[in-house]
Each structure stands twice: as C-alpha cells, then as structure tokens.
Design a protein around this motif. Structure first.
Motif, mmCIF file in Angstrom:
data_model
loop_
_atom_site.group_PDB
_atom_site.id
_atom_site.type_symbol
_atom_site.label_atom_id
_atom_site.label_comp_id
_atom_site.label_asym_id
_atom_site.label_seq_id
_atom_site.Cartn_x
_atom_site.Cartn_y
_atom_site.Cartn_z
ATOM 1 N N ASN A 30 0.822 -1.213 0.000
ATOM 2 C CA ASN A 30 0.000 0.000 0.000
ATOM 3 C C ASN A 30 0.857 1.265 0.000
ATOM 4 O O ASN A 30 0.430 2.297 -0.522
ATOM 5 C CB ASN A 30 -0.937 -0.011 1.209
ATOM 6 C CG ASN A 30 -2.130 -0.925 0.997
ATOM 7 O OD1 ASN A 30 -3.014 -0.643 0.193
ATOM 8 N ND2 ASN A 30 -2.153 -2.039 1.723
ATOM 9 N N PHE A 33 1.660 1.692 -3.588
ATOM 10 C CA PHE A 33 0.459 2.133 -4.288
ATOM 11 C C PHE A 33 0.199 3.613 -4.046
ATOM 12 O O PHE A 33 -0.133 4.362 -4.979
ATOM 13 C CB PHE A 33 -0.745 1.308 -3.809
ATOM 14 C CG PHE A 33 -2.062 1.792 -4.340
ATOM 15 C CD1 PHE A 33 -2.385 1.634 -5.677
ATOM 16 C CD2 PHE A 33 -2.980 2.420 -3.503
ATOM 17 C CE1 PHE A 33 -3.598 2.091 -6.182
ATOM 18 C CE2 PHE A 33 -4.192 2.873 -3.991
ATOM 19 C CZ PHE A 33 -4.501 2.711 -5.334
ATOM 20 N N TYR A 34 0.391 4.040 -2.817
ATOM 21 C CA TYR A 34 0.189 5.458 -2.497
ATOM 22 C C TYR A 34 1.205 6.335 -3.226
ATOM 23 O O TYR A 34 0.852 7.386 -3.766
ATOM 24 C CB TYR A 34 0.299 5.658 -0.980
ATOM 25 C CG TYR A 34 0.107 7.093 -0.548
ATOM 26 C CD1 TYR A 34 -1.166 7.641 -0.460
ATOM 27 C CD2 TYR A 34 1.209 7.896 -0.241
ATOM 28 C CE1 TYR A 34 -1.352 8.961 -0.072
ATOM 29 C CE2 TYR A 34 1.034 9.216 0.144
ATOM 30 C CZ TYR A 34 -0.243 9.751 0.228
ATOM 31 O OH TYR A 34 -0.418 11.066 0.600
ATOM 32 N N CYS A 37 0.610 5.757 -7.378
ATOM 33 C CA CYS A 37 -0.711 6.025 -7.962
ATOM 34 C C CYS A 37 -1.428 7.216 -7.322
ATOM 35 O O CYS A 37 -1.835 8.142 -8.016
ATOM 36 C CB CYS A 37 -1.594 4.776 -7.868
ATOM 37 S SG CYS A 37 -1.017 3.414 -8.893
ATOM 38 N N LEU A 45 -1.208 1.120 -12.795
ATOM 39 C CA LEU A 45 -0.711 0.344 -11.662
ATOM 40 C C LEU A 45 0.625 -0.329 -11.940
ATOM 41 O O LEU A 45 1.183 -0.984 -11.050
ATOM 42 C CB LEU A 45 -1.733 -0.728 -11.272
ATOM 43 C CG LEU A 45 -2.997 -0.245 -10.557
ATOM 44 C CD1 LEU A 45 -4.048 -1.335 -10.556
ATOM 45 C CD2 LEU A 45 -2.677 0.188 -9.145
ATOM 46 N N THR A 48 3.496 0.362 -9.513
ATOM 47 C CA THR A 48 3.328 -0.280 -8.209
ATOM 48 C C THR A 48 3.709 -1.748 -8.284
ATOM 49 O O THR A 48 4.509 -2.245 -7.480
ATOM 50 C CB THR A 48 1.865 -0.157 -7.739
ATOM 51 O OG1 THR A 48 1.496 1.220 -7.685
ATOM 52 C CG2 THR A 48 1.691 -0.784 -6.367
ATOM 53 N N THR A 109 -5.417 -6.124 -1.830
ATOM 54 C CA THR A 109 -5.129 -5.066 -2.802
ATOM 55 C C THR A 109 -6.224 -4.913 -3.854
ATOM 56 O O THR A 109 -6.078 -4.122 -4.782
ATOM 57 C CB THR A 109 -3.794 -5.352 -3.531
ATOM 58 O OG1 THR A 109 -3.939 -6.522 -4.372
ATOM 59 C CG2 THR A 109 -2.673 -5.592 -2.525
ATOM 60 N N TRP A 112 -7.580 -1.547 -5.080
ATOM 61 C CA TRP A 112 -6.777 -0.646 -5.895
ATOM 62 C C TRP A 112 -7.435 -0.294 -7.233
ATOM 63 O O TRP A 112 -7.479 0.887 -7.590
ATOM 64 C CB TRP A 112 -5.395 -1.241 -6.143
ATOM 65 C CG TRP A 112 -4.517 -1.311 -4.926
ATOM 66 C CD1 TRP A 112 -4.812 -0.863 -3.661
ATOM 67 C CD2 TRP A 112 -3.212 -1.871 -4.861
ATOM 68 N NE1 TRP A 112 -3.771 -1.115 -2.810
ATOM 69 C CE2 TRP A 112 -2.761 -1.725 -3.512
ATOM 70 C CE3 TRP A 112 -2.367 -2.477 -5.787
ATOM 71 C CZ2 TRP A 112 -1.521 -2.171 -3.098
ATOM 72 C CZ3 TRP A 112 -1.121 -2.919 -5.377
ATOM 73 C CH2 TRP A 112 -0.699 -2.765 -4.050
ATOM 74 N N VAL A 116 -8.175 3.645 -8.424
ATOM 75 C CA VAL A 116 -7.525 4.315 -9.551
ATOM 76 C C VAL A 116 -8.517 4.774 -10.618
ATOM 77 O O VAL A 116 -8.162 5.579 -11.482
ATOM 78 C CB VAL A 116 -6.442 3.421 -10.197
ATOM 79 C CG1 VAL A 116 -5.317 3.150 -9.223
ATOM 80 C CG2 VAL A 116 -7.047 2.128 -10.731
#
Length: 234
Positions: A30, A33-34, A37, A45, A48, A109, A112, A116
């Motif tokens: 995460n 991802f932060y 994205c 993605l 990530t 996940t 996600w 997005v």
C-alpha cells in the motif's frame, strides 16, 4: 494432502508468523500504491506492481523457511514421513498453505482498481496482467523456498539461502542488459524469473512465460519430493 494443508494453514494463523507476513507485505504494497498512484494521481498500476515482486522476494522466506525446517528441528519429520499421506501430498499441501497466505495478502489489494478509476480509465488487461505476473512469480519463488527449507533444519539458513537465490535471479536479469554477447544475454534472461515479469506487467500474456513459471514451480516441488523420499529410505 488436505489434512496437511489444513494443519499448515492453521499453524500460520495460530502463531504470529502469518499475521506478521500479512502486515509487512500489505504495508509495503500500500505504500508503493500510495507513492506511485495516489500521489501521482495516475490510473497506471504498472509502477506499483513493478516493485512488488522484488519486495516480495524479501518477505516470502518468512513463509517458506518453516515448511520442512521446523519439522526437522522439532523432530517430527519421521512422524510426518510415516503418515499415510503420500510424499507428493505432503509437499503440495505445505506449498499450497504458503501460497494461500499470499493469496489472502493479495486479496487486500483488490480495492486498488476501484481507487484508480478516480484518476482515469485503467486498462483491464493491464490490471489482470499485473496480478497474474505477481501470482505466478511468487508461486515460483515459494516452490524454490520450500525446496531450500527441506535441505536444512535451520529456519534462518533456509530464509537466508532463499533470499540469496532470489537476489541471484534478480541480478542475472539485471546484468543481462550489460552483456554484449546475444547468446549469453538470452540465456541469462531465460534463467531470470524477473526478466519475464515485465511482459505480464504490461498486460502481455505470453504463453511461454506462463509455462516457464509453472515449470519452475513443478520442477522444484518435484525436487523437494525426491529429497524427502531419499531421506525416508536413508
């Protein structure tokens, strides 16, 4: 096999190991991802997931190191080998328990793609490709880790040897680009599990890449079975 699978899976969640793995992996996943994205406000993605296989190689030994090493240390290996379960069933049951814990982490996940969509319209095939790449890559890594675990009674040694093997495979793929000889470069890219990851991450479902990951998984599970069989008859 089912009995071994349930026993091993229960062991991960009746001890801190399963929860520690989930916490560390999801925290790092995460975080990436932060960074890639949310902060960049992009629906892509790929950035990530490009880091997740590498990060996973650090953490996967936490799951695989105990599969057979713990049995040796606690002197329960002989009880397991003399049980009515086949050797293949024992190996596959332990392996699937590790893989199940990772799948649980991966399920964390699945929000996600929804997040997005706020920043664009992500391509479905790319998202599926990224998830497939990570799953097949980790599946192959875990098979290698289980094999190395059956070679020693020390969980630390099993973890370190697994990590060293993963890093070796990563470095082979990285160094391949610096090799001028096309034959040597092709061989190095073929050996490296990481070099094939980029195709999946871009949403390219190449059959030979899928077969490669599955083959690595099957080969190392087969080798694990043969090593244990040799010990049974020793």
């Amino acid at each position: 096999m089912l009995a071994v699978y349930k026993r091993e899976l229960r062991a991960y969640f009746t001890s801190p190991m399963g929860y520690i793995f989930l916490a560390i992996w999801l925290a790092l996943a995460n975080l990436f991802f932060y960074m890639y994205c949310v902060m960049s406000q992009t629906s892509d993605l790929s950035g990530t997931f490009a880091n997740l296989l590498f990060i996973s190689s650090f953490i996967i030994p936490m799951l695989t190191m105990r599969t057979f090493s713990e049995e040796k240390k606690q002197k329960t290996e002989q009880l397991l080998l003399t049980s009515p379960v086949s050797l293949t069933g024992i190996v596959v049951g332990k392996y699937l328990s590790c893989l199940t814990v990772f799948v649980v982490a991966l399920l964390g996940t699945f929000t996600w793609p929804l997040i997005v969509t706020m920043y664009g319209h992500p391509a479905l095939y790319t998202i599926v490709g990224n998830y497939a790449a990570l799953f097949f890559g980790v599946a192959a890594f875990m098979a290698i880790g289980v094999f190395l675990s059956c070679m020693t009674e020390s969980q630390i040694v099993a973890a370190i040897s697994s990590f060293a093997t993963y890093m070796g495979l990563y470095l082979i793929g990285t160094l391949a680009s610096a090799i001028d000889n096309p034959v040597v470069r092709a061989i190095m890219n073929f050996i490296s599990l990481f070099s094939r990851y980029s195709n999946f991450a871009l949403g390219l479902f190449a059959l030979d890449d899928i077969v490669y990951y599955i083959s690595i998984t099957v080969i190392f599970l087969f080798l694990t079975t043969r090593v244990i069989e040799k010990k049974r008859w020793a």
